[in-house]
Design a protein around this motif. Structure first.
Motif: not given
Length: 108
Positions: A28-38
């Motif tokens: 979940a943390g990784l996905s949140l970071f990836m979404a923010a980066y995107l």
């Protein structure tokens, strides 16, 4: 430049114990970071009309979506790979941490 960091990540893996969160929380943390980066990539594109990564300039929308999806899958794979190696290298420490946590739960 991006490849050099791998050397230090591998060194850190062998020298520093790290207790991963449960997989659900970690992903979940990784996905949140990836979404923010995107999102940030798109903010930069909107503000400057230049893609940060030149490959995105030549891809059409469906290809970009596929590129971002594959990037997320690759990142999830790397997370699971790192979690696995961490568990292999630090197995004694992880077992000890689990015992301490179980003992603390009994005490409360």
């Amino acid at each position: 430049m991006h490849t050099n960091i791998m050397i230090f990540i591998i060194l850190e893996l062998f020298t520093s114990f790290r207790l991963y969160p449960c997989r659900k929380a970690g992903l979940a943390g990784l996905s949140l970071f990836m979404a923010a980066y995107l999102g940030w990539l798109h903010v930069i594109k909107y503000q400057s009309d230049v893609w940060v990564y030149p490959i995105l300039e030549v891809l059409n929308l469906p290809q970009r979506i596929a590129f971002f999806a594959l990037s997320l899958v690759f990142s999830v794979g790397l997370y699971i790979f790192g979690e696995f190696f961490n568990d292999c290298i630090w197995v004694r420490e992880i077992k000890h941490a689990a015992k301490v946590e179980a003992h603390d739960k009994k005490a409360n």
